[in-house]
Design a protein around this motif. Structure first.
Motif, mmCIF file in Angstrom:
data_model
loop_
_atom_site.group_PDB
_atom_site.id
_atom_site.type_symbol
_atom_site.label_atom_id
_atom_site.label_comp_id
_atom_site.label_asym_id
_atom_site.label_seq_id
_atom_site.Cartn_x
_atom_site.Cartn_y
_atom_site.Cartn_z
ATOM 1 N N ARG A 224 14.064 -0.601 4.172
ATOM 2 C CA ARG A 224 14.624 -1.475 3.166
ATOM 3 C C ARG A 224 15.982 -1.955 3.611
ATOM 4 N NH1 ARG A 224 14.279 2.105 -2.069
ATOM 5 N NH2 ARG A 224 14.958 3.606 -0.516
ATOM 6 N N GLY A 225 16.299 -3.194 3.314
ATOM 7 C CA GLY A 225 17.603 -3.708 3.648
ATOM 8 C C GLY A 225 17.804 -3.957 5.119
ATOM 9 N N LEU A 226 16.737 -4.371 5.838
ATOM 10 C CA LEU A 226 16.881 -4.651 7.250
ATOM 11 C C LEU A 226 17.734 -5.882 7.485
ATOM 12 C CD1 LEU A 226 13.370 -3.908 8.738
ATOM 13 C CD2 LEU A 226 15.444 -2.538 8.889
ATOM 14 N N GLY A 227 17.910 -6.703 6.469
ATOM 15 C CA GLY A 227 18.800 -7.849 6.567
ATOM 16 C C GLY A 227 18.278 -8.906 7.514
ATOM 17 N N PRO A 228 18.930 -9.057 8.671
ATOM 18 C CA PRO A 228 18.570 -10.178 9.548
ATOM 19 C C PRO A 228 17.116 -10.159 9.981
ATOM 20 C CG PRO A 228 20.034 -8.612 10.662
ATOM 21 C CD PRO A 228 20.018 -8.246 9.216
ATOM 22 N N TYR A 229 16.545 -8.983 10.173
ATOM 23 C CA TYR A 229 15.157 -8.937 10.624
ATOM 24 C C TYR A 229 14.200 -9.301 9.490
ATOM 25 C CZ TYR A 229 17.241 -6.894 14.697
ATOM 26 O OH TYR A 229 18.023 -6.701 15.804
ATOM 27 N N GLY A 230 14.550 -8.931 8.272
ATOM 28 C CA GLY A 230 13.735 -9.338 7.142
ATOM 29 C C GLY A 230 13.761 -10.854 6.959
ATOM 30 N N LEU A 231 14.949 -11.459 7.141
ATOM 31 C CA LEU A 231 15.054 -12.908 7.021
ATOM 32 C C LEU A 231 14.282 -13.612 8.136
ATOM 33 C CD1 LEU A 231 18.831 -13.108 6.075
ATOM 34 C CD2 LEU A 231 16.918 -13.810 4.619
ATOM 35 N N GLN A 232 14.372 -13.065 9.358
ATOM 36 C CA GLN A 232 13.623 -13.669 10.459
ATOM 37 C C GLN A 232 12.120 -13.539 10.225
ATOM 38 O OE1 GLN A 232 15.235 -13.022 14.553
ATOM 39 N NE2 GLN A 232 16.766 -11.815 13.484
ATOM 40 N N ALA A 233 11.723 -12.419 9.638
ATOM 41 C CA ALA A 233 10.299 -12.251 9.322
ATOM 42 C C ALA A 233 9.862 -13.270 8.280
ATOM 43 C CB ALA A 233 10.036 -10.829 8.829
ATOM 44 N N ALA A 234 10.746 -13.541 7.298
ATOM 45 C CA ALA A 234 10.418 -14.530 6.269
ATOM 46 C C ALA A 234 10.292 -15.927 6.879
ATOM 47 C CB ALA A 234 11.492 -14.517 5.177
ATOM 48 N N ILE A 235 11.156 -16.229 7.843
ATOM 49 C CA ILE A 235 11.067 -17.529 8.528
ATOM 50 C C ILE A 235 9.759 -17.627 9.314
ATOM 51 C CG2 ILE A 235 12.084 -18.950 10.353
ATOM 52 C CD1 ILE A 235 14.840 -17.790 9.461
ATOM 53 N N ALA A 236 9.445 -16.548 10.029
ATOM 54 C CA ALA A 236 8.199 -16.542 10.807
ATOM 55 C C ALA A 236 6.994 -16.682 9.889
ATOM 56 C CB ALA A 236 8.101 -15.247 11.622
ATOM 57 N N ALA A 237 7.059 -16.041 8.717
ATOM 58 C CA ALA A 237 5.944 -16.131 7.769
ATOM 59 C C ALA A 237 5.786 -17.553 7.248
ATOM 60 C CB ALA A 237 6.171 -15.158 6.614
ATOM 61 N N ALA A 238 6.917 -18.224 7.009
ATOM 62 C CA ALA A 238 6.843 -19.612 6.528
ATOM 63 C C ALA A 238 6.176 -20.509 7.561
ATOM 64 C CB ALA A 238 8.253 -20.123 6.210
ATOM 65 N N HIS A 239 6.490 -20.276 8.828
ATOM 66 C CA HIS A 239 5.837 -21.065 9.891
ATOM 67 C C HIS A 239 4.355 -20.722 9.986
ATOM 68 C CE1 HIS A 239 9.245 -23.161 11.645
ATOM 69 N NE2 HIS A 239 9.956 -22.041 11.699
ATOM 70 N N ALA A 240 4.067 -19.409 9.981
ATOM 71 C CA ALA A 240 2.690 -18.972 10.215
ATOM 72 C C ALA A 240 1.748 -19.373 9.080
ATOM 73 C CB ALA A 240 2.656 -17.454 10.405
ATOM 74 N N SER A 241 2.260 -19.444 7.862
ATOM 75 C CA SER A 241 1.402 -19.739 6.712
ATOM 76 C C SER A 241 1.246 -21.242 6.470
ATOM 77 C CB SER A 241 1.970 -19.077 5.457
ATOM 78 O OG SER A 241 3.275 -19.568 5.181
ATOM 79 N N ALA A 242 2.021 -22.066 7.183
ATOM 80 C CA ALA A 242 1.926 -23.519 6.970
ATOM 81 C C ALA A 242 0.673 -24.070 7.646
ATOM 82 C CB ALA A 242 3.171 -24.207 7.533
ATOM 83 N N PRO A 243 -0.056 -24.945 6.957
ATOM 84 C CA PRO A 243 -1.269 -25.506 7.575
ATOM 85 C C PRO A 243 -0.978 -26.464 8.720
ATOM 86 C CG PRO A 243 -0.840 -26.516 5.433
ATOM 87 C CD PRO A 243 0.135 -25.391 5.575
ATOM 88 N N SER A 244 0.230 -27.045 8.746
ATOM 89 C CA SER A 244 0.596 -27.976 9.823
ATOM 90 C C SER A 244 2.119 -28.063 9.887
ATOM 91 C CB SER A 244 0.006 -29.362 9.571
ATOM 92 O OG SER A 244 0.599 -29.929 8.412
ATOM 93 N N VAL A 245 2.618 -28.678 10.948
ATOM 94 C CA VAL A 245 4.073 -28.859 11.069
ATOM 95 C C VAL A 245 4.581 -29.693 9.899
ATOM 96 C CG1 VAL A 245 5.910 -29.898 12.458
ATOM 97 C CG2 VAL A 245 4.033 -28.673 13.577
ATOM 98 N N GLU A 246 3.850 -30.762 9.582
ATOM 99 C CA GLU A 246 4.282 -31.666 8.508
ATOM 100 C C GLU A 246 4.281 -30.972 7.146
ATOM 101 O OE1 GLU A 246 1.937 -32.276 10.712
ATOM 102 O OE2 GLU A 246 3.047 -33.647 12.021
ATOM 103 N N ALA A 247 3.331 -30.057 6.953
ATOM 104 C CA ALA A 247 3.198 -29.391 5.646
ATOM 105 C C ALA A 247 4.055 -28.122 5.541
ATOM 106 C CB ALA A 247 1.729 -29.047 5.399
ATOM 107 N N THR A 248 4.854 -27.848 6.567
ATOM 108 C CA THR A 248 5.711 -26.661 6.532
ATOM 109 C C THR A 248 6.806 -26.826 5.484
ATOM 110 O OG1 THR A 248 5.333 -26.308 8.884
ATOM 111 C CG2 THR A 248 7.246 -25.209 7.921
ATOM 112 N N ASP A 249 7.143 -25.729 4.818
ATOM 113 C CA ASP A 249 8.191 -25.761 3.799
ATOM 114 C C ASP A 249 9.553 -25.696 4.492
ATOM 115 O OD1 ASP A 249 9.847 -25.548 1.644
ATOM 116 O OD2 ASP A 249 8.765 -23.902 0.677
ATOM 117 N N TRP A 250 9.966 -26.829 5.055
ATOM 118 C CA TRP A 250 11.205 -26.862 5.833
ATOM 119 C C TRP A 250 12.438 -26.608 4.968
ATOM 120 C CZ3 TRP A 250 10.866 -26.206 10.756
ATOM 121 C CH2 TRP A 250 9.725 -26.637 11.428
ATOM 122 N N ASP A 251 12.416 -27.036 3.704
ATOM 123 C CA ASP A 251 13.566 -26.766 2.825
ATOM 124 C C ASP A 251 13.791 -25.252 2.688
ATOM 125 O OD1 ASP A 251 14.230 -29.415 2.309
ATOM 126 O OD2 ASP A 251 12.729 -29.588 0.725
#
Length: 350
Positions: A224-251
């Motif tokens: 718990r509270g890994l901080g930067p690694y948790g945030l990087q994981a969240a970024i990676a998840a946003a990329h991985a779950s997007a159906p396409s580059v255009e449909a990525t939640d860039w905001d």
């Protein structure tokens, strides 16, 4: 049992065996030498007669080799008596067990008294079970260089009096970031090689994932509270779950990079934020972020800055400037595959 099977057992069990023998002998180098002698014997004997408990066989054989070595050291008779009086270990090994004997060498190998290069080499050697030759191939450095890093690392650990044991919970939490940073370096080199003629080094990336999973299984209470690694994981998840580059939640990715920049500021994070901003809001805003990095002389001599700037200028229609930036990036890039891509993009702007 085939050689690959022996290597698989070695990769899984080596850290635990080294840790157990180090605890018995108090000698990290002796423990590693004895463990390697055991696996060499396994490579010769297991294809003929496979043991019922491979991990227990390795531990028992390594222990006997350690006893032999201590016997040869007449000045270490007291340690030999301690070792010889220890409990039988042949049946103690549970192949599915993951415990502090794996976690301890990970924390010792990543101790802050060591240089980053030594931490990476020791982790791959002691915890990952890779040979010096394998580590040298992975990082494109000569074998003697890896051997020297490992030797210096061991001497530094001994000179600093670092105990070969799992740190206390408070200290473990403080040092967890250092361990994670070493695994991050190993994974990054595997997923995007910084030099050589291959863009990916899957074996290295998979080894980092395996070690990270082991660490996660062992340190659930500390994740718990890994901080930067948790945030990087969240970024990676946003990329991985997007159906396409255009449909990525860039905001969302921009917001996550802003948070990452607050808890772990670095020019690389800022450059990545610029890329996300370009996708969310357009290249002009992103170019301002990149130009500020250049004005502050952040990431000097890195090919990443001119790569991103070239892409942004191309999107803005400033083709001659974009071509010059991409050509500069190609000159600075040490990876042949990446360099080829950059030169093709530059040529397409003619």
């Amino acid at each position: 049992m085939a050689t690959a099977d022996v290597e698989a057992v070695w990769r899984i069990e080596s850290a635990r065996i080294v840790a157990a023998l180090t605890r018995f002998t108090g000698d990290f180098g002796l423990a590693e030498d004895a463990t390697q002698e055991a696996v060499a014997e396994a490579l010769a004997s297991w294809p003929v007669a496979a043991p019922a408990n491979p991990a227990g066989w390795l531990m028992a054989t390594a222990r006997r080799r350690a006893i032999d070595a201590v016997r040869r050291r007449t000045a270490l008779q007291d340690r030999y008596a301690l070792l010889a009086a220890g409990p039988a270990v042949d049946d103690e090994i549970d192949p599915d067990r993951i415990d502090d004997d794996v976690l301890a060498p990970m924390f010792v190998s990543c101790h802050p008294v060591l240089s980053r290069e030594a931490r990476v080499a020791l982790t791959l050697r002691v915890v990952g079970g890779l040979s010096s030759e394998e580590i040298a191939r992975a990082f494109l450095v000569p074998v003697p260089t890896v051997q020297a890093r490992i030797t210096r690392g061991k001497k530094t650990i001994a000179a600093a009096g670092v105990p070969f044991e799992l740190p206390a919970a408070d200290e473990r939490r403080e040092r967890l970031g250092g361990v994670l940073s070493v695994l991050y370096v190993i994974f990054t080199e595997g997923s995007t090689a910084t030099s050589g003629d291959r863009l990916l080094r899957p074996d290295l990336a998979y080894e980092a994932i395996r070690l990270a999973r082991t660490l996660a299984a062992l340190a659930k209470a500390s994740t718990r509270g890994l901080g930067p690694y948790g945030l990087q994981a969240a970024i990676a998840a946003a990329h991985a779950s997007a159906p396409s580059v255009e449909a990525t939640d860039w905001d969302r990715i921009v917001v996550l990079y802003e948070a990452l920049g607050r808890v772990a500021p670095s020019p690389v994070v800022e450059l990545n934020r610029a890329v996300a901003v370009a996708m969310a809001s357009g290249p002009a805003q992103a170019l301002a972020i990149v130009d500020e990095l250049i004005a502050l002389d952040r990431l000097p001599r890195s090919h990443l800055v001119p790569t991103v700037r070239g892409e942004l200028l191309a999107r803005l229609g400033r083709r001659p400037e974009a071509r010059a930036e991409l050509e500069l990036a190609a000159r600075l890039c040490a990876n042949q595959r990446e360099r080829s891509v950059l030169l093709r993009k530059a040529a397409a702007l003619d």
